[in-house]
Scaffold this active site. Structure first.
Site, short mmCIF file in Angstrom:
data_model
loop_
_atom_site.label_atom_id
_atom_site.label_comp_id
_atom_site.label_asym_id
_atom_site.label_seq_id
_atom_site.Cartn_x
_atom_site.Cartn_y
_atom_site.Cartn_z
N GLY A 45 0.70 -1.32 -0.05
CA GLY A 45 0.03 0.12 -0.03
C GLY A 45 0.72 1.24 0.01
O GLY A 45 0.35 2.20 -0.49
N GLU A 99 4.02 4.07 6.28
CA GLU A 99 2.77 3.55 5.92
C GLU A 99 1.86 4.27 5.26
O GLU A 99 1.70 5.35 5.37
CB GLU A 99 1.96 3.06 7.40
CG GLU A 99 2.30 1.75 7.77
CD GLU A 99 1.46 0.52 6.93
OE1 GLU A 99 0.96 0.87 5.81
OE2 GLU A 99 1.17 -0.52 7.78
N ASP A 100 0.94 3.60 4.47
CA ASP A 100 -0.42 4.13 3.86
C ASP A 100 -1.43 4.59 4.74
O ASP A 100 -1.93 5.55 4.68
CB ASP A 100 -0.86 3.44 2.83
CG ASP A 100 -1.13 1.80 3.10
OD1 ASP A 100 -0.99 1.52 4.36
OD2 ASP A 100 -1.62 1.09 2.32
N ASP A 103 -5.09 1.71 10.73
CA ASP A 103 -6.26 1.63 11.16
C ASP A 103 -6.55 1.16 12.42
O ASP A 103 -6.48 1.95 13.45
CB ASP A 103 -6.85 0.69 10.29
CG ASP A 103 -8.19 0.08 10.26
OD1 ASP A 103 -9.08 0.62 11.03
OD2 ASP A 103 -8.76 -0.59 9.47
N LYS A 131 -6.78 6.33 10.78
CA LYS A 131 -8.25 6.27 11.43
C LYS A 131 -8.11 6.08 12.78
O LYS A 131 -8.07 5.36 13.39
CB LYS A 131 -8.88 4.93 10.80
CG LYS A 131 -9.12 4.89 9.16
CD LYS A 131 -9.81 3.44 8.96
CE LYS A 131 -10.08 3.31 7.37
NZ LYS A 131 -10.43 2.07 7.21
N VAL A 153 -11.20 3.20 2.64
CA VAL A 153 -10.82 3.80 1.69
C VAL A 153 -9.93 3.01 0.53
O VAL A 153 -9.37 2.23 0.81
CB VAL A 153 -9.95 5.06 1.94
CG1 VAL A 153 -10.97 6.04 2.60
CG2 VAL A 153 -8.80 4.74 2.93
N ASP A 159 -5.76 -0.71 -1.86
CA ASP A 159 -6.63 -1.53 -2.82
C ASP A 159 -7.90 -2.06 -2.02
O ASP A 159 -8.17 -1.83 -0.77
CB ASP A 159 -5.69 -2.73 -3.12
CG ASP A 159 -5.66 -3.66 -1.96
OD1 ASP A 159 -5.31 -3.44 -0.87
OD2 ASP A 159 -6.15 -4.85 -2.19
N ARG A 165 -5.50 0.43 -6.66
CA ARG A 165 -4.26 1.11 -6.11
C ARG A 165 -3.63 2.17 -7.18
O ARG A 165 -2.94 3.02 -6.81
CB ARG A 165 -3.14 -0.03 -6.40
CG ARG A 165 -3.19 -1.09 -4.71
CD ARG A 165 -1.78 -1.81 -4.87
NE ARG A 165 -2.31 -2.96 -4.05
CZ ARG A 165 -2.30 -3.49 -2.72
NH1 ARG A 165 -2.34 -2.17 -1.80
NH2 ARG A 165 -2.39 -4.52 -2.10
P1 5GP Z 1 -4.18 -2.18 10.86
O1 5GP Z 1 -3.47 -3.05 11.47
O2 5GP Z 1 -3.55 -0.60 11.40
O3 5GP Z 1 -5.67 -2.44 11.27
O4 5GP Z 1 -4.06 -1.94 9.51
C1 5GP Z 1 -3.16 -1.73 8.67
C2 5GP Z 1 -3.34 -2.22 7.24
O5 5GP Z 1 -4.39 -2.48 6.81
C3 5GP Z 1 -3.07 -1.09 6.22
O6 5GP Z 1 -1.51 -0.97 5.90
C4 5GP Z 1 -3.68 -1.17 5.07
O7 5GP Z 1 -2.95 -2.04 4.25
C5 5GP Z 1 -4.97 -2.08 5.67
N1 5GP Z 1 -5.97 -1.15 5.68
C6 5GP Z 1 -6.69 -0.53 6.90
N2 5GP Z 1 -7.69 0.26 6.73
C7 5GP Z 1 -7.73 0.48 5.08
C8 5GP Z 1 -8.51 0.86 4.27
O8 5GP Z 1 -9.74 1.75 4.62
N3 5GP Z 1 -8.39 0.65 3.03
C9 5GP Z 1 -7.70 -0.17 2.60
N4 5GP Z 1 -7.39 -0.44 1.19
N5 5GP Z 1 -6.64 -0.86 3.33
C10 5GP Z 1 -6.88 -0.61 4.67
#
Ligand code: 5GP
Length: 175
Positions: A45, A99-100, A103, A131, A153, A159, A165
């Protein structure tokens, strides 16, 4: 805009994203003046964000890419498999994780633990999107592009099931 079975609407335009990234880069340029940071970007991402951020960084900077698998379709599994591809020695380096999106923060917090175990001189995080309300693990995010609501998103590297992407803008899932 339709991707597979889901409808998305524009959320952040390319222009807005690029302007914000320039702002983040200006701050990083100030904070790391005279240093030689090693950026570690998380694939897949973060590839677009990492590339655009790099282009606005001045001075000596290195980049490396790592890959982890923790996300399937639109639901975070919260499981960090292992870290692939980090060949550089992290010890005593100034590390900036790229990081992109953060979450739940589970991926980032495990990544931070993994990197800290390798004894860097310093560690900072740059994430394009945050987020904030979904965060389960408290952590310090030094460089945040945009705080966004807890909605799925796509675009600009992010993606939906492998697609989207390539979009230059960021889109939000329509409810
Ligand atoms: P976390 O471990 O913080 O819950 O998630 C991190 C990863 O989840 C990010 O690097 C990303 O790849 C994916 N991710 C989390 N939220 C989104 C979103 O809204 N859209 C997309 N496409 N990927 C997300």
């Amino acid at each position: 805009m339709q991707i597979k079975d889901k409808e998305f609407e524009i959320y952040l335009t390319s222009q807005v994203i690029q302007d914000r990234i320039k702002g983040l880069a200006d701050q990083i340029n100030i904070d790391y003046q005279g240093k030689r940071p090693l950026m570690i970007a998380v694939l897949n991402g973060a590839f677009m964000f990492a590339a655009d951020l790099m282009k606005s960084l001045s001075g000596e900077v290195e980049i490396s890419f790592v890959k982890i698998a923790s996300y399937q379709a639109t639901q975070s599994t919260g499981k960090l498999d292992h870290l692939l591809g980090l060949q550089e020695n992290v010890k005593d380096r100034d590390i900036i994780l790229i990081e992109d999106i953060v979450d739940t923060g589970l991926t980032m917090s495990e990544l931070i633990t993994n990197i800290l175990a390798q004894k860097p001189a310093s560690l900072a995080v740059a994430t394009l999107l945050w987020k904030k309300e979904a965060l389960q693990k408290p952590m310090k995010l030094q460089y945040v592009g945009f705080e966004i609501p807890n909605k799925f998103v796509v675009g600009y590297g992010l993606d939906y099931d492998g697609l989207g992407r390539n979009l230059a803008d960021i889109y939000q899932l329509k409810e």
